[in-house]
Design an enzyme around this catalytic site. Structure first.
Site, PDB file in Angstrom:
ATOM      1  N   PRO A  97      41.244  49.842  42.644  1.00 38.54           N
ATOM      2  CA  PRO A  97      39.871  49.766  43.156  1.00 38.54           C
ATOM      3  C   PRO A  97      39.228  48.449  42.689  1.00 38.54           C
ATOM      4  CG  PRO A  97      40.255  51.836  41.985  1.00 38.54           C
ATOM      5  CD  PRO A  97      41.474  50.991  41.779  1.00 38.54           C
ATOM      6  N   GLY A  99      36.546  45.498  41.637  1.00 39.04           N
ATOM      7  CA  GLY A  99      35.247  45.235  41.007  1.00 39.04           C
ATOM      8  C   GLY A  99      34.703  46.369  40.168  1.00 39.04           C
ATOM      9  N   GLY A 103      40.498  45.440  36.237  1.00 38.36           N
ATOM     10  CA  GLY A 103      41.304  44.213  36.201  1.00 38.36           C
ATOM     11  C   GLY A 103      41.708  43.680  37.557  1.00 38.36           C
ATOM     12  N   SER A 104      41.005  44.115  38.631  1.00 35.68           N
ATOM     13  CA  SER A 104      41.434  43.634  39.956  1.00 35.68           C
ATOM     14  C   SER A 104      41.344  42.115  40.047  1.00 35.68           C
ATOM     15  CB  SER A 104      40.612  44.290  41.069  1.00 35.68           C
ATOM     16  OG  SER A 104      39.246  44.018  40.891  1.00 35.68           O
ATOM     17  N   SER A 105      40.277  41.514  39.520  1.00 31.84           N
ATOM     18  CA  SER A 105      40.183  40.064  39.713  1.00 31.84           C
ATOM     19  C   SER A 105      41.195  39.319  38.836  1.00 31.84           C
ATOM     20  CB  SER A 105      38.755  39.538  39.543  1.00 31.84           C
ATOM     21  OG  SER A 105      38.302  39.820  38.272  1.00 31.84           O
ATOM     22  N   ALA A 107      44.167  40.547  37.978  1.00 29.49           N
ATOM     23  CA  ALA A 107      45.471  40.758  38.636  1.00 29.49           C
ATOM     24  C   ALA A 107      45.602  39.828  39.846  1.00 29.49           C
ATOM     25  CB  ALA A 107      45.619  42.215  39.051  1.00 29.49           C
ATOM     26  N   ASP A 147      42.062  39.974  29.895  1.00 32.69           N
ATOM     27  CA  ASP A 147      42.499  40.722  31.081  1.00 32.69           C
ATOM     28  C   ASP A 147      43.698  40.047  31.750  1.00 32.69           C
ATOM     29  OD1 ASP A 147      40.264  42.085  30.366  1.00 32.69           O
ATOM     30  OD2 ASP A 147      39.257  41.989  32.307  1.00 32.69           O
TER      31      ASP A 147
HETATM   32  C1  MEV Z   1      35.957  42.640  30.974  1.00 29.85           C
HETATM   33  O1  MEV Z   1      37.039  43.379  31.544  1.00 29.85           O
HETATM   34  C2  MEV Z   1      36.119  42.545  29.498  1.00 29.85           C
HETATM   35  C3  MEV Z   1      35.009  41.815  28.736  1.00 29.85           C
HETATM   36  O2  MEV Z   1      35.322  41.954  27.344  1.00 29.85           O
HETATM   37  C4  MEV Z   1      34.929  40.350  29.118  1.00 29.85           C
HETATM   38  C5  MEV Z   1      36.132  39.532  28.650  1.00 29.85           C
HETATM   39  O3  MEV Z   1      36.887  39.949  27.779  1.00 29.85           O
HETATM   40  O4  MEV Z   1      36.281  38.409  29.186  1.00 29.85           O
HETATM   41  C6  MEV Z   1      33.664  42.486  28.967  1.00 29.85           C
END
Ligand code: MEV
Length: 313
Positions: A97, A99, A103-105, A107, A147
């Protein structure tokens, strides 16, 4: 010539937000993926097709002038075709899913960097990760890089900005129940909100970072013993820190409370403000946890850890 790559999404088990300020986080890749197909084509165009829209532009545009969530792909393609007489078609398919903190962006950036670069040369995972983080910075400048790292290497890992990642060798046999608030969020603006909290509450924030760091050290020990119950207590404790820095809301709290009733522990995963929570379960309470959340009409599903990471074919 065509090339294809796929990369898993992720769940941050512990340490989101604090990882931006140098604290260690613990993440795992999940068995939901994004697949990117890249192809060299005649003509002077970079064209991207995805289920969130399309983008078609000539090379050499200023990245800052592109207003599209697909711009990391443009950035990667534009960089690779410098001085090459070719256009590129890119197709993005996702079962993550989009946004919602899974981790879609990242990935997309990892699979995009792998598929596009493979049209031109062989690359190592390390190089792909560097390209992916650069591409991710076009939409979220302050990313910690956590990520993209887990989306590249897969499995479960500890990550900090200074030292990078360390794989956790145990293979915990838990199931994560993910519940989606269906509230879209912008990681960039939630991270900016936490920065404001930090600037107004320097002492408190520094105490929270210390607490988070201590919690992560405890979790690393627990992971060696595979005690899912102990791990769950730490998840619930971590959620309290996320509440304090203001990234939760009523809907997330409600989902967490429901998740906590039957699972070992539940918390936000990712930036918060919307997006998803997860509840830690094993086979003894997986179905019950899903049923509880579904009975309150929450959109939920279960995932397991993906140990493969980036795959090119
Ligand atoms: C976002 O998935 C995780 C955050 O810790 C931002 C980051 O690590 O860049 C909120």
């Amino acid at each position: 010539m065509k090339s294809k790559a796929s990369s898993p999404g992720k769940v941050i088990l512990f340490g989101e937000h604090f990882v931006v300020y140098g604290v260690k986080a613990i993440l795992c890749a999940i068995n939901k993926r994004i697949t990117v197909t890249a192809e060299k084509v005649d003509g002077n165009k970079i064209s991207i097709k995805s289920n969130i829209g399309n983008l078609e532009l000539e090379p050499n545009k200023l990245i800052s002038e592109i207003d599209s969530p697909l711009k990391p792909f443009y950035y990667l393609a534009d960089k690779m075709i410098k001085n090459q007489n070719t256009g590129i078609d890119i197709k993005v398919e996702s079962d993550i899913p989009l946004g919602v903190g899974l981790g879609s962006s990242s990935a997309c950036c990892v699979a995009g960097a792998a598929a596009i670069s493979k049209l031109f040369r062989d690359t190592t995972k390390k190089e792909i990760l560097e390209m992916a983080i650069e591409a991710e910075r076009t939409i979220f400048e302050n990313t910690s890089g956590a990520d993209c790292t887990v989306c590249t290497y897969g499995g479960i890992m500890a990550y900090d900005k200074k030292n990078g990642f360390t794989k956790i060798e145990s293979e915990p046999n838990f199931h994560l129940v993910i519940a989606n608030s269906n509230i879209e969020h912008s990681t960039k603006s939630i991270v900016a909100g936490v920065k404001q909290f930090k600037e107004k509450n320097e002492d408190e924030f520094s105490r929270l970072c210390d607490n988070e760091a201590k919690l992560i050290e405890d979790v690393l020990k627990i992971l060696k013993t595979n005690s899912v119950g102990e791990l769950g207590k730490k998840i619930t404790e971590n959620q309290k820190y996320l509440e304090t820095i203001g990234v939760s809301n009523d809907k997330l709290r409600d989902m967490i409370q429901i998740g906590q009733k039957t699972s070992f522990g539940a918390k936000i995963t990712g930036a918060g403000g919307g997006g998803c929570i997860f509840a830690l379960t094993d086979t003894s309470n997986l179905n019950q946890t899903i049923n509880e959340l579904q009975s309150k009409n929450y959109d939920c599903f279960s995932v397991k850890i993906d140990f493969k990471g980036l795959d090119t074919f």
